[in-house]
Design a protein around this motif. Structure first.
Motif, PDB file in Angstrom:
ATOM      1  N   ALA A   1      -1.889  -3.514  -7.329  1.00  0.00           N
ATOM      2  CA  ALA A   1      -2.689  -2.363  -6.696  1.00  0.00           C
ATOM      3  C   ALA A   1      -2.170  -1.540  -5.826  1.00  0.00           C
ATOM      4  O   ALA A   1      -2.660  -0.177  -5.748  1.00  0.00           O
ATOM      5  N   PHE A   2      -1.454  -1.848  -5.009  1.00  0.00           N
ATOM      6  CA  PHE A   2      -0.706  -0.886  -3.868  1.00  0.00           C
ATOM      7  C   PHE A   2       0.020   0.172  -4.372  1.00  0.00           C
ATOM      8  O   PHE A   2       0.005   1.240  -4.108  1.00  0.00           O
ATOM      9  N   THR A   3       0.845  -0.181  -5.446  1.00  0.00           N
ATOM     10  CA  THR A   3       1.707   0.799  -6.305  1.00  0.00           C
ATOM     11  C   THR A   3       1.028   1.458  -7.155  1.00  0.00           C
ATOM     12  O   THR A   3       1.113   2.888  -7.003  1.00  0.00           O
ATOM     13  N   ALA A   4      -0.116   1.364  -7.700  1.00  0.00           N
ATOM     14  CA  ALA A   4      -1.014   2.185  -8.375  1.00  0.00           C
ATOM     15  C   ALA A   4      -1.806   3.066  -7.730  1.00  0.00           C
ATOM     16  O   ALA A   4      -1.850   4.114  -7.843  1.00  0.00           O
ATOM     17  N   ALA A   5      -2.201   2.594  -6.313  1.00  0.00           N
ATOM     18  CA  ALA A   5      -2.930   3.406  -5.376  1.00  0.00           C
ATOM     19  C   ALA A   5      -2.044   4.500  -4.826  1.00  0.00           C
ATOM     20  O   ALA A   5      -2.515   5.731  -4.917  1.00  0.00           O
ATOM     21  N   ARG A   6      -0.935   4.189  -4.344  1.00  0.00           N
ATOM     22  CA  ARG A   6      -0.050   5.100  -3.957  1.00  0.00           C
ATOM     23  C   ARG A   6       0.667   6.257  -4.809  1.00  0.00           C
ATOM     24  O   ARG A   6       0.829   7.150  -4.725  1.00  0.00           O
ATOM     25  N   THR A   7       0.654   5.689  -6.135  1.00  0.00           N
ATOM     26  CA  THR A   7       1.231   6.641  -7.055  1.00  0.00           C
ATOM     27  C   THR A   7       0.237   7.561  -7.249  1.00  0.00           C
ATOM     28  O   THR A   7       0.567   8.725  -7.476  1.00  0.00           O
TER      29      THR A   7
ATOM     30  N   ARG B   1      -6.362   7.176   5.538  1.00  0.00           N
ATOM     31  CA  ARG B   1      -7.858   7.833   5.197  1.00  0.00           C
ATOM     32  C   ARG B   1      -7.951   7.854   3.757  1.00  0.00           C
ATOM     33  O   ARG B   1      -9.006   7.632   3.191  1.00  0.00           O
ATOM     34  N   TRP B   2      -6.849   8.350   2.839  1.00  0.00           N
ATOM     35  CA  TRP B   2      -6.905   8.578   1.801  1.00  0.00           C
ATOM     36  C   TRP B   2      -7.163   7.076   0.910  1.00  0.00           C
ATOM     37  O   TRP B   2      -8.287   6.959   0.155  1.00  0.00           O
ATOM     38  N   LEU B   3      -6.703   6.192   1.440  1.00  0.00           N
ATOM     39  CA  LEU B   3      -6.759   4.819   0.904  1.00  0.00           C
ATOM     40  C   LEU B   3      -8.192   4.347   0.921  1.00  0.00           C
ATOM     41  O   LEU B   3      -9.063   3.664   0.191  1.00  0.00           O
ATOM     42  N   GLU B   4      -8.792   4.629   2.277  1.00  0.00           N
ATOM     43  CA  GLU B   4     -10.111   4.089   2.551  1.00  0.00           C
ATOM     44  C   GLU B   4     -11.128   4.809   1.570  1.00  0.00           C
ATOM     45  O   GLU B   4     -12.117   4.259   1.190  1.00  0.00           O
ATOM     46  N   GLU B   5     -10.873   6.065   1.185  1.00  0.00           N
ATOM     47  CA  GLU B   5     -11.741   6.746   0.266  1.00  0.00           C
ATOM     48  C   GLU B   5     -11.677   6.386  -0.994  1.00  0.00           C
ATOM     49  O   GLU B   5     -12.633   6.246  -1.823  1.00  0.00           O
ATOM     50  N   HIS B   6     -10.178   6.219  -1.521  1.00  0.00           N
ATOM     51  CA  HIS B   6     -10.178   5.889  -3.005  1.00  0.00           C
ATOM     52  C   HIS B   6      -9.714   4.604  -3.441  1.00  0.00           C
ATOM     53  O   HIS B   6      -9.223   4.255  -4.390  1.00  0.00           O
ATOM     54  N   GLY B   7      -9.388   3.670  -2.317  1.00  0.00           N
ATOM     55  CA  GLY B   7      -9.017   2.448  -2.559  1.00  0.00           C
ATOM     56  C   GLY B   7      -9.724   1.405  -3.334  1.00  0.00           C
ATOM     57  O   GLY B   7      -9.266   0.478  -4.049  1.00  0.00           O
ATOM     58  N   ALA B   8     -11.071   1.548  -3.252  1.00  0.00           N
ATOM     59  CA  ALA B   8     -11.932   0.704  -3.888  1.00  0.00           C
ATOM     60  C   ALA B   8     -11.485   0.711  -5.545  1.00  0.00           C
ATOM     61  O   ALA B   8     -11.841  -0.421  -5.940  1.00  0.00           O
ATOM     62  N   ARG B   9     -11.260   1.648  -6.008  1.00  0.00           N
ATOM     63  CA  ARG B   9     -10.677   1.944  -7.429  1.00  0.00           C
ATOM     64  C   ARG B   9      -9.546   0.834  -7.773  1.00  0.00           C
ATOM     65  O   ARG B   9      -9.522   0.274  -8.989  1.00  0.00           O
ATOM     66  N   HIS B  10      -8.717   0.467  -6.658  1.00  0.00           N
ATOM     67  CA  HIS B  10      -7.786  -0.512  -6.829  1.00  0.00           C
ATOM     68  C   HIS B  10      -8.095  -1.907  -6.027  1.00  0.00           C
ATOM     69  O   HIS B  10      -7.066  -2.376  -6.024  1.00  0.00           O
ATOM     70  N   ASP B  11      -9.198  -2.000  -5.831  1.00  0.00           N
ATOM     71  CA  ASP B  11      -9.693  -3.431  -5.063  1.00  0.00           C
ATOM     72  C   ASP B  11      -8.927  -3.336  -3.737  1.00  0.00           C
ATOM     73  O   ASP B  11      -8.632  -4.674  -3.316  1.00  0.00           O
ATOM     74  N   LEU B  12      -8.698  -2.461  -3.194  1.00  0.00           N
ATOM     75  CA  LEU B  12      -8.067  -2.353  -1.671  1.00  0.00           C
ATOM     76  C   LEU B  12      -9.226  -1.614  -0.922  1.00  0.00           C
ATOM     77  O   LEU B  12      -9.584  -0.777  -0.728  1.00  0.00           O
ATOM     78  N   TYR B  13      -9.191  -2.365   0.423  1.00  0.00           N
ATOM     79  CA  TYR B  13     -10.395  -2.020   1.210  1.00  0.00           C
ATOM     80  C   TYR B  13      -9.916  -2.132   2.632  1.00  0.00           C
ATOM     81  O   TYR B  13      -9.168  -3.109   2.966  1.00  0.00           O
ATOM     82  N   ARG B  14     -10.380  -1.125   3.498  1.00  0.00           N
ATOM     83  CA  ARG B  14     -10.150  -1.398   4.814  1.00  0.00           C
ATOM     84  C   ARG B  14     -11.268  -2.511   5.438  1.00  0.00           C
ATOM     85  O   ARG B  14     -12.219  -2.501   5.073  1.00  0.00           O
ATOM     86  N   MET B  15     -10.587  -3.498   6.624  1.00  0.00           N
ATOM     87  CA  MET B  15     -11.318  -4.470   6.687  1.00  0.00           C
ATOM     88  C   MET B  15     -12.042  -4.136   8.264  1.00  0.00           C
ATOM     89  O   MET B  15     -13.046  -4.918   8.314  1.00  0.00           O
ATOM     90  N   TYR B  16     -11.370  -3.703   9.048  1.00  0.00           N
ATOM     91  CA  TYR B  16     -11.740  -3.590  10.462  1.00  0.00           C
ATOM     92  C   TYR B  16     -11.988  -2.256  11.035  1.00  0.00           C
ATOM     93  O   TYR B  16     -11.341  -1.298  11.007  1.00  0.00           O
ATOM     94  N   ASP B  17     -13.203  -2.288  12.054  1.00  0.00           N
ATOM     95  CA  ASP B  17     -13.238  -0.816  12.780  1.00  0.00           C
ATOM     96  C   ASP B  17     -12.395  -0.730  13.498  1.00  0.00           C
ATOM     97  O   ASP B  17     -11.893   0.669  13.877  1.00  0.00           O
TER      98      ASP B  17
END
Ligand SMILES: [Zn+2]
Length: 168
Positions: free
Chosen positions: A50-56, A122-138
């Motif tokens: 997931a991380f590899t796909a997201a950052r690619t 910030r990018w991952l926060e916006e687009h991560g859900a597509r890869h099942d990656l989520y920010r967890m904490y405020d």
């Protein structure tokens, strides 16, 4: 931006090596040059994929660079980090605002990823859900988790790692 240029320059070589996955490979090479100390070992297969796909995607679509500062942690290492935070902050309760003990830490489970820089997070926060990656904490903009079980609904973000519902 430098990393994107680098990735573009590496693309022909990556294409020769693996035609079907040249972009992913060029991205990996470019990131390795940018973050030579990065350590991806110990992540679960799912989290790593997931991380590899997201950052690619981040690099090729938006020129955004995402590096890993901390992924999998050995339980003993996690315990040491927790103990240090207890000493620094004054108590286990306040340490838990930033670090969890090994039994509770998702870094130990291989599904948590601390990333950098801020724009990458910030990018991952916006687009991560597509890869099942989520920010967890405020209070931790850098901490993401691989949560394929959430069914596309982001897990509820908590104020900090040690937060628990008052009424269970
Ligand atoms: Zn973390």
């Amino acid at each position: 931006m430098v990393t994107l240029v680098l990735a573009v320059l590496l693309l022909p070589a990556a294409f020769v090596r693996r035609p079907g996955r040249a972009r992913e490979l060029a991205c990996r090479w470019a990131l390795r040059m940018r973050f030579p100390a990065e350590d991806l070992t110990g992540l679960t297969d799912g989290a790593l994929a997931a991380f590899t796909a997201a950052r690619t995607e981040a690099l090729w679509r938006h020129g955004q660079l995402i590096g890993l500062t901390s992924g999998y942690r050995d339980p003993l290492v996690q315990q040491r980090i927790f103990d240090e935070e207890v000493r620094r902050s004054g108590s286990p309760a306040s340490a838990r605002m930033l670090v969890l003990p090994p039994a509770e830490s998702n870094h130990v489970k291989g599904i948590a990823l601390d990333v950098r820089p801020h724009e990458g997070a910030r990018w991952l926060e916006e687009h991560g859900a597509r890869h099942d990656l989520y920010r967890m904490y405020d209070n931790e903009w850098w901490h993401f988790e691989y949560r394929p079980d959430s069914g596309g609904t982001p897990p509820r973000r908590r104020p900090h790692p040690g937060w628990r519902s008052e009424r269970g």
